[in-house]
Write a protein that holds these residues in place. Structure first.
Motif, PDB file in Angstrom:
ATOM      1  N   VAL A   1      30.285  74.532  83.898  1.00  0.00           N
ATOM      2  CA  VAL A   1      28.915  74.846  83.502  1.00  0.00           C
ATOM      3  C   VAL A   1      28.801  74.906  81.982  1.00  0.00           C
ATOM      4  N   ALA A   2      29.768  75.582  81.349  1.00  0.00           N
ATOM      5  CA  ALA A   2      29.755  75.715  79.884  1.00  0.00           C
ATOM      6  C   ALA A   2      29.880  74.365  79.199  1.00  0.00           C
ATOM      7  N   ASP A   3      30.620  73.435  79.809  1.00  0.00           N
ATOM      8  CA  ASP A   3      30.816  72.099  79.224  1.00  0.00           C
ATOM      9  C   ASP A   3      29.647  71.157  79.508  1.00  0.00           C
ATOM     10  N   GLY A   4      28.667  71.626  80.255  1.00  0.00           N
ATOM     11  CA  GLY A   4      27.491  70.804  80.530  1.00  0.00           C
ATOM     12  C   GLY A   4      27.725  69.694  81.537  1.00  0.00           C
ATOM     13  N   ILE A   5      28.706  69.869  82.428  1.00  0.00           N
ATOM     14  CA  ILE A   5      28.980  68.865  83.456  1.00  0.00           C
ATOM     15  C   ILE A   5      27.805  68.819  84.437  1.00  0.00           C
ATOM     16  N   ASP A   6      27.265  67.613  84.686  1.00  0.00           N
ATOM     17  CA  ASP A   6      26.075  67.467  85.532  1.00  0.00           C
ATOM     18  C   ASP A   6      26.374  67.530  87.020  1.00  0.00           C
ATOM     19  N   SER A   7      27.622  67.366  87.410  1.00  0.00           N
ATOM     20  CA  SER A   7      27.968  67.292  88.830  1.00  0.00           C
ATOM     21  C   SER A   7      27.604  68.573  89.572  1.00  0.00           C
TER      22      SER A   7
ATOM     23  N   ASN B   1      16.233  65.433  84.987  1.00  0.00           N
ATOM     24  CA  ASN B   1      15.598  66.486  84.181  1.00  0.00           C
ATOM     25  C   ASN B   1      16.162  66.528  82.776  1.00  0.00           C
ATOM     26  N   LYS B   2      17.491  66.376  82.668  1.00  0.00           N
ATOM     27  CA  LYS B   2      18.116  66.377  81.340  1.00  0.00           C
ATOM     28  C   LYS B   2      17.627  65.196  80.517  1.00  0.00           C
TER      29      LYS B   2
END
Length: 390
Positions: free
Chosen positions: A67-73, A125-126
């Motif tokens: 989550v902190a690394d911004g992983i979209d999965s 969305n991103k």
């Protein structure tokens, strides 16, 4: 679609891998959280299955890092020690779902289907937010030439005042950008910036567009409409291509500038407006006045301050900075990899006349990024930019 399975139990990893590959999915495996995070950073996964109880880096820690690394999965947590509190903790930490062991095949496949749809929505969305952020951001006025420094200095002096400004210059020089910065650096920056292209609106509709209309005031007026002056109340109204405005509309704009009131089409009620007007034109307004196409009294009302934006041909030393700026901008907006451009290519760009100014340069840079090599060479400029100048 690719799926990642992070689990310290080899039997679980292999069994789930075999099942999912039979269903047509491409599957990667990780025996611990550290390797799982590394794979997630290097690949695009639709879904990540992650065990909670693992030695070293446990599943909750893996989830928090993803989550902190911004992983979209979409991350689906799995555990043989499932309970309500654990599931709630996982969801609060950013997991899409929680599936208890022993794994039920139908539950797993349904979860993958739903999680994949969720991943797509997150990515869309991103992308949308990124596009909105780019479109809403006021672009930088790029350049170090004397002419462009003078424009920036003038903006800094004039913006904090409510003085009306007339921005002049050829098409494509960046007149709208100057207007936006006048607003951005003003005390009205938190209020609306409303633009109207006077050349793009038919003369019979310009008054309705600027001042609004009441329901039933003409055939297609099916409801009340607020005009641009009302929409910009408290902020800035940018009248682009003001030299193309009809004489009747000019007379009404003059009244608004004098009295700070507008009247909607089909109404006799005055509405007070507090608007700063910035206008722009590529026409020679004094010549238009002589021809009877523009009101002299309106010109004097609009041109308390005049800012002339230089043509690109008059600031060719800025071309390298502008080209690099557009490369960064286009790469960010489109997702294309950034391209470098060599010195000979830059010198070739500086040779052209740039009759389309900044707008033309940006189009050429985008073409070079799509069709040129890496780095972009002089040969690329000759081959792909030349048709723009014929």
């Amino acid at each position: 679609m690719k799926i990642l399975i992070i689990d310290d139990e080899k039997s679980i990893r292999m069994a789930l891998k075999d099942i999912l590959e039979d269903e047509g999915y491409e599957v990667d495996l990780a025996e611990d959280g550290k390797k799982g995070c590394l794979l997630a950073s290097q690949n695009q996964y639709g879904v990540i299955f992650c065990d909670i109880k693992m030695p070293g880096m446990d599943g909750i820690e893996v989830l928090e890092k993803l989550v902190a690394d911004g992983i979209d999965s979409s991350v689906v947590m799995i555990s043989g020690h499932g309970d309500i509190d654990t599931a709630v903790k996982c969801i609060k930490s950013g997991a899409y779902d929680f599936v208890p062991k022993p794994l039920d095949l139908n539950r797993v496949l349904i979860t993958i289907k739903n999680a994949t749809a969720h991943t797509d929505v997150v990515k869309e969305n991103k992308t949308l937010k990124k596009k909105i952020a780019v479109s809403n951001a006021v672009q930088e006025i790029v350049g170090n030439s004397k002419a462009i420094r003078e424009v920036r200095d003038m903006i800094d002096k004039v913006a904090p005042t409510d003085a009306r400004v007339l921005v002049t210059g050829d098409n494509g020089t960046g007149k709208e950008l100057v207007a936006r910065w006048l607003h951005e650096k003003s005390n009205r920056a938190s209020m609306p910036f409303v633009e109207v292209n006077c050349a793009a609106i038919p003369s019979e509709l310009i008054e309705s567009e600027l001042f609004g209309h009441e329901k039933g005031s003409f055939t297609s007026a099916i409801k009340q409409h607020k005009g641009k002056f009302e929409q910009a109340d408290g902020g800035t109204l940018f009248l682009d291509e003001v030299g193309d405005m009809s004489l009747s509309a000019q007379a009404k704009v003059l009244r608004v500038l004098q009295e700070h009131k507008i009247t909607r089409v089909g109404s006799d009620k005055d509405i007070n407006v507090n608007v700063r007007v910035v206008a722009a034109t590529n026409k020679n307004i004094p010549e238009e006045i002589k021809k009877g196409n523009f009101r002299e009294d309106l010109y004097h009302r609009l041109s308390v301050i005049v800012i002339k934006v230089p043509a690109l041909a008059d600031r060719k030393d800025d071309i390298p900075l502008l080209a690099e700026h557009f490369i960064d901008q286009i790469a960010k907006e489109s997702g294309m990899g950034r391209r470098s451009i060599n010195k000979d290519a830059m010198e070739e760009l500086k040779k052209h006349s740039w009759t389309g100014n900044i707008r033309e340069l940006r189009n050429v840079v985008e073409r070079l990024m799509i069709l040129g090599g890496s780095p972009i060479t002089k040969a690329d400029v000759v081959a792909f930019a030349a048709p723009m100048f014929r």
